[in-house]
Design a protein around this motif. Structure first.
Motif, PDB file in Angstrom:
ATOM      1  N   UNK A 123       0.849  -1.190   0.000  1.00  0.00           N
ATOM      2  CA  UNK A 123       0.000   0.000   0.000  1.00  0.00           C
ATOM      3  C   UNK A 123       0.883   1.238   0.000  1.00  0.00           C
ATOM      4  N   UNK A 124       0.531   2.164  -0.863  1.00  0.00           N
ATOM      5  CA  UNK A 124       1.255   3.435  -0.929  1.00  0.00           C
ATOM      6  C   UNK A 124       0.813   4.289   0.259  1.00  0.00           C
ATOM      7  N   UNK A 125       1.727   4.527   1.191  1.00  0.00           N
ATOM      8  CA  UNK A 125       1.320   5.169   2.439  1.00  0.00           C
ATOM      9  C   UNK A 125       1.679   6.654   2.491  1.00  0.00           C
ATOM     10  N   UNK A 126       1.880   7.256   1.319  1.00  0.00           N
ATOM     11  CA  UNK A 126       2.245   8.678   1.362  1.00  0.00           C
ATOM     12  C   UNK A 126       1.139   9.539   1.947  1.00  0.00           C
ATOM     13  N   UNK A 127      -0.096   9.137   1.729  1.00  0.00           N
ATOM     14  CA  UNK A 127      -1.208   9.947   2.237  1.00  0.00           C
ATOM     15  C   UNK A 127      -2.004   9.135   3.244  1.00  0.00           C
ATOM     16  N   UNK A 128      -1.317   8.517   4.214  1.00  0.00           N
ATOM     17  CA  UNK A 128      -2.008   7.560   5.064  1.00  0.00           C
ATOM     18  C   UNK A 128      -2.819   8.210   6.175  1.00  0.00           C
ATOM     19  N   UNK A 129      -2.699   9.533   6.325  1.00  0.00           N
ATOM     20  CA  UNK A 129      -3.422  10.199   7.403  1.00  0.00           C
ATOM     21  C   UNK A 129      -4.929  10.102   7.252  1.00  0.00           C
ATOM     22  N   UNK A 130      -5.394  10.151   6.020  1.00  0.00           N
ATOM     23  CA  UNK A 130      -6.825  10.031   5.745  1.00  0.00           C
ATOM     24  C   UNK A 130      -6.993   9.140   4.529  1.00  0.00           C
ATOM     25  N   UNK A 131      -7.775   8.097   4.684  1.00  0.00           N
ATOM     26  CA  UNK A 131      -7.932   7.132   3.606  1.00  0.00           C
ATOM     27  C   UNK A 131      -8.556   7.760   2.364  1.00  0.00           C
ATOM     28  N   UNK A 132      -9.380   8.796   2.555  1.00  0.00           N
ATOM     29  CA  UNK A 132     -10.043   9.379   1.382  1.00  0.00           C
ATOM     30  C   UNK A 132      -9.058  10.027   0.417  1.00  0.00           C
ATOM     31  N   UNK A 133      -7.831  10.278   0.894  1.00  0.00           N
ATOM     32  CA  UNK A 133      -6.853  10.890  -0.011  1.00  0.00           C
ATOM     33  C   UNK A 133      -6.071   9.848  -0.803  1.00  0.00           C
ATOM     34  N   UNK A 134      -6.291   8.583  -0.524  1.00  0.00           N
ATOM     35  CA  UNK A 134      -5.608   7.535  -1.287  1.00  0.00           C
ATOM     36  C   UNK A 134      -6.297   7.344  -2.631  1.00  0.00           C
ATOM     37  N   UNK A 135      -5.562   6.744  -3.570  1.00  0.00           N
ATOM     38  CA  UNK A 135      -6.176   6.410  -4.852  1.00  0.00           C
ATOM     39  C   UNK A 135      -7.096   5.210  -4.652  1.00  0.00           C
ATOM     40  N   UNK A 136      -7.972   4.990  -5.628  1.00  0.00           N
ATOM     41  CA  UNK A 136      -8.959   3.923  -5.514  1.00  0.00           C
ATOM     42  C   UNK A 136      -8.332   2.556  -5.270  1.00  0.00           C
ATOM     43  N   UNK A 137      -7.273   2.268  -6.001  1.00  0.00           N
ATOM     44  CA  UNK A 137      -6.622   0.971  -5.849  1.00  0.00           C
ATOM     45  C   UNK A 137      -6.039   0.784  -4.464  1.00  0.00           C
ATOM     46  N   UNK A 138      -5.426   1.839  -3.962  1.00  0.00           N
ATOM     47  CA  UNK A 138      -4.858   1.748  -2.615  1.00  0.00           C
ATOM     48  C   UNK A 138      -5.952   1.615  -1.568  1.00  0.00           C
ATOM     49  N   UNK A 139      -7.078   2.273  -1.811  1.00  0.00           N
ATOM     50  CA  UNK A 139      -8.196   2.117  -0.886  1.00  0.00           C
ATOM     51  C   UNK A 139      -8.659   0.667  -0.863  1.00  0.00           C
ATOM     52  N   UNK A 140      -8.755   0.078  -2.047  1.00  0.00           N
ATOM     53  CA  UNK A 140      -9.195  -1.312  -2.103  1.00  0.00           C
ATOM     54  C   UNK A 140      -8.210  -2.214  -1.358  1.00  0.00           C
ATOM     55  N   UNK A 141      -6.919  -1.904  -1.500  1.00  0.00           N
ATOM     56  CA  UNK A 141      -5.927  -2.702  -0.791  1.00  0.00           C
ATOM     57  C   UNK A 141      -6.117  -2.593   0.716  1.00  0.00           C
TER      58      UNK A 141
END
Lengths: 522, 332
Positions: free
Chosen positions: A384-402
């Motif tokens: 999972x790309x954790x660059x924006x891990x503070x809030x899940x809504x800022x992740x890309x769709x694929x990372x959210x699914x992960x």
């Protein structure tokens, strides 16, 4: 083509956008000619969604220019962009659920007659316009969205994952309509992860990678590879890793099934479904949209109680009254809609750790170090790309699914129920999810997988059950099934002799009474 | 402002000249402290000489019961709920103790009062968690029921007379050396417990989870009704404790004593950065919010404006802050 061929209908140049420290777009450009269907491609996090949002006026760029028919545009809202001739259809249906279709149309001042015309073209003739939007299936809502957009006759129509989760027959109609628009004076920006669709309707494709436009490709028979290459940067083909996958041969399944489903029914579409799910296998569910698979997963995940039938886990009858009961029995669920499964305002860590705290004995002190270890483990496992891990809504769709999958991987998966887990995510992430599902199965998990993309079935599954009209109509040896056979099976037209090696009737042997009697697939 | 990752209360919050919007989102405590300091300076400018150690002590003393009531709102708002019964419950507990102190005794009175509060909270929790009544309706209804029952109690107890116990007056209103309010003895453990519960326990996580996305929480195996029942009992008991402090602070035993603090308690939580829609916020901000409200109200009364003007200013500020939050917490 008209005299304006050399001019671009829509031209975005050097668009950049930063979110705090995260660079969403570095320098993205997109030039759309009149009369073309133009694909916008890119892996998750390549900046596609951001570019779309900027084009539709929902987000303001930090830099760059957008010109429409040669005039610079500065739309500050989707409504302004719309008046400027750019209309978009997003992944999520944009209809108000508590209004009927006609009222929804009035809200957007959509002319009714053209709307009806397009609805017919798109394969939904005779739709009742007085139906509440919330009562219609997702696929119909998407088609309605598209018909509504077409009825306004926009200069540029932007389709974002329009065909994701559309059944095959409707997808075909959509593609036909798009083909019909080629060569006119309007354009379409088409976003899809399905390469075959790109190949069949698009003239050119712009490829984004890491926030930059890395290439514009003329689409022909050979362009798919080129596009994938551009998207991935370095050639990565994890699908090959799957070719060597371990397969659970029927003789290896001597032990009792992990989950047995017998005659389960649930209003409105699940009528009578029975099958066995063994450990170490990925069992596919082949079904067209709305054949009862939604209800099946609702029942198995404990979200709804079935109206009839029994479920056995490790031979014991179970009755789930709440998802918590299913989870305790080892059945965990990954829904298609990531917004359903995630706490969008919370961190990646909290999202993954959520099931840990769910039971009353675990309401107390959180041991942060232990939690950190578990969470980090599953983050690494799923990359999972954790660059924006503070809030899940800022992740890309694929990372959210992960993240939704990582939640269950973290606590050790026994039985994983995946409902269309790769909907609307890019190839690279899809591959990672395929590989992960195989790995989980190889380490002993039982996985039930429904997917709206039939091509995934032979790639990931060992076997597949075919559900049609709320009933199991057959079983398929997924390893050797190709897409056309699966499609036929899904339409319940494969039971003739020529497809005999693919479809065999499943028996409904009660559990405990000779479970081996279940007919093994060829 | 993810509470899970940073506990702003324990970390020094440096003033960074970064974008204010970002600051508001990540560390709401910092701008809130700035606002508080500005208000204190403003008080000193408008009424030179007013700010002193004693003044600070008085402000803290007035803010403490409000901050406890606001803890009820913070916790319920995190789940997307609200507890409008805290005013009635707090008034009731203070009143019940005052009527029992001369008969059965102080500690019996406290026990009876808190038990009554807990029952009210339990019913709130069952209504909200099991029967899915909207928290606004449920707790508003409960506040009327509690008020009615307190009135009945008042009629029954009219012979014995009522008096605020000495202990409450000492703890609620007393100050060590004219500077440090005694009520910190109650507040510090309560605040510490709330902060730890929200930030470091599984239960706290579930409050955020239910408020952020009830569907996701359910899919993850969370039984919301369990969480909500416990939540509303906690809220009512905290309100009961605040009621003791209010009756001690004002030396009044009345069944409507705390009613006027109800909306400020919601306001303190909102100003402190807790979203009324649930899933976002924390208690640290709420404490500062309660202090800000107390200073504003003292500032407004020192200006000598009539009550009506104060109410208008007070209301406008709450709306302004809530609107500002909505803006900065939604991206662009």
């Amino acid at each position: 083509m008209t005299a304006t061929t050399t001019d671009y209908l829509l031209h975005a140049r050097d668009i950049s956008k930063h979110y705090g420290a995260v660079v969403a777009l570095r320098s993205a450009s997109l030039a759309v000619r009149p009369g073309e269907v133009h694909a916008l491609m890119g892996a998750n996090g390549a900046g596609k969604s951001t570019l779309v949002k900027i084009l539709t006026g929902a987000v303001r760029p930090d830099g760059g220019t957008i010109t429409v028919r040669g005039k610079e545009r500065t739309a500050h809202s989707p409504a302004e962009a719309r008046r400027g001739g750019l209309v978009s259809v997003y992944q999520e249906p944009a209809l108000i659920p508590d209004l009927d279709i006609l009222s929804n149309l009035r809200l957007t001042e959509t002319p009714i007659e053209p709307f009806r015309h397009w609805l017919e073209e798109l394969g939904l003739p005779g739709l009742d316009l007085s139906a509440m939007a919330r009562t219609l299936p997702l696929a119909s809502l998407r088609v309605i969205d598209l018909a509504r957009a077409l009825a306004i006759e926009p200069d540029v129509l932007m389709l974002d994952e329009m065909t994701a989760a559309l059944p095959a027959n409707l997808t075909e109609r959509v593609l036909e309509v798009l083909n019909g628009m080629r060569g006119g004076d309007k354009s379409v920006i088409f976003i899809s992860h399905r390469m075959t669709e790109i190949g069949s309707v698009c003239d050119r494709a712009t490829v984004l990678r890491e926030g930059e436009t890395v290439g514009v490709v003329d689409v022909d028979e050979h362009s798919a590879e080129r596009i994938v290459e551009l998207m991935l940067g370095e050639a990565v083909d994890q699908q090959e890793a799957l070719a060597e996958r371990h397969v659970v041969a029927p003789e290896q399944r001597k032990h009792a099934p992990r989950v047995s489903v017998r005659g389960v029914a649930l209003h409105p579409r699940l009528r009578d479904v029975s099958f066995d799910l063994y450990e170490g296998e990925v069992l596919g569910v082949v079904a067209l949209e709305g054949q009862g698979q939604d209800e099946l997963f609702d029942v198995l995940s404990g979200w709804e109680r079935p109206e009839a039938g029994e479920i056995y886990v490790n031979g014991q009858p179970v009755a789930f009254r709440h998802p918590a009961d299913a989870i305790r029995a080892g059945l965990v669920y990954v829904p298609a809609d990531r917004a359903e499964a995630l706490l969008m305002q919370r961190s990646v860590k909290e999202n993954i750790a959520l099931p840990f705290s769910s039971r009353v004995p675990r309401w107390g002190w959180i041991r942060k170090r232990k939690e950190h270890e578990t969470v980090t483990n599953s983050i690494e496992k799923l990359q999972i790309d954790t660059r924006a891990q503070g809030e899940v809504r800022r992740l890309s769709g694929g990372n959210q699914q992960k993240v939704t999958i990582a939640r269950w991987v973290a606590s050790g998966v026994e039985t994983l129920l995946c409902f269309d887990p790769t909907r609307g995510i890019d190839i690279r992430t899809k591959n990672q999810i395929y590989v992960l599902l195989r790995e989980l199965a190889d380490s002993g998990a039982a996985i039930l997988l429904y997917t709206s993309e039939l091509s995934e079935i032979p790639l990931v599954c060992d076997r597949a059950v075919v559900i049609f009209g709320g009933e199991v109509v057959g079983e398929v040896d997924a390893r050797h099934a190709d897409e056309p056979t699966l499609l036929k099976a899904a339409h319940n037209i494969g039971t003739e002799k020529e497809a005999a090696e693919v479809v065999t009737e499943t028996s409904t042997v009660p559990v405990g009474e000779e479970a081996d009697g279940e007919e093994a697939s060829q | 402002m993810s509470v899970a990752e940073t506990t702003p209360e324990t970390r020094p919050a440096w003033f960074r000249p970064a974008a204010w919007a970002n600051l508001f989102r990540e560390r709401p405590i910092v701008p809130l402290l700035v606002i508080l300091v500005v208000l204190v300076v403003l008080s000193e400018v408008i009424r030179p000489g007013i700010v002193s150690l004693n003044w600070a002590g008085v402000m803290v003393r007035a803010a403490i019961p409000l901050a406890i009531l606001a803890a009820c709102q913070t916790m319920t708002m995190l789940t997307g709920g609200i507890d409008l019964s805290v005013g009635a419950v707090a008034s009731m507990t203070g009143f019940v103790v005052a009527t029992l102190v001369n008969g059965p005794g102080l500690w019996t009175g406290i026990a009876v009062a808190l038990a009554a509060a807990a029952v009210a909270g339990l019913i709130n929790g069952i209504g909200v968690g099991v029967f899915r009544v909207h928290p606004l309706i449920m707790t508003l209804g409960m506040s009327l029921v509690v008020l009615g029952l307190a009135n009945v109690w008042q009629l029954a107890m009219v012979q014995t007379g009522a008096g605020v116990p000495d202990l409450f007056r000492r703890v609620g209103a007393g100050m060590v050396a004219g500077v440090i309010p005694y009520s910190l003895v109650v507040f510090v453990p309560v605040a510490a417990w709330v902060l730890v519960t929200l930030n470091r326990t599984g239960y706290g996580r579930l409050l955020y989870a239910i408020g952020d996305n009830p569907v996701a929480a359910r899919l993850a195996g969370v039984k919301a009704w369990q969480v909500l029942i416990v939540l509303y009992v906690i809220s009512a008991v905290l309100a009961g404790i605040a009621g003791f402090l209010y009756s001690g602070l004002t030396n009044v035993a009345s069944v409507t004593l705390v009613d006027s603090a109800l909306l400020p308690s919601v306001a303190a939580a909102v100003i402190g950065g807790t979203s009324i829609l649930g899933g976002r916020g924390g208690y640290g901000g709420t404490i500062i919010g309660a202090l800000i409200l107390t200073v504003i109200s003292s500032l407004l009364s020192s200006l000598g404006y009539p009550e009506a003007v104060r109410q208008i200013l007070f209301g406008s500020m709450i709306v302004f802050v809530a609107a500002a939050y909505a803006r900065v917490t939604n991206e662009s």
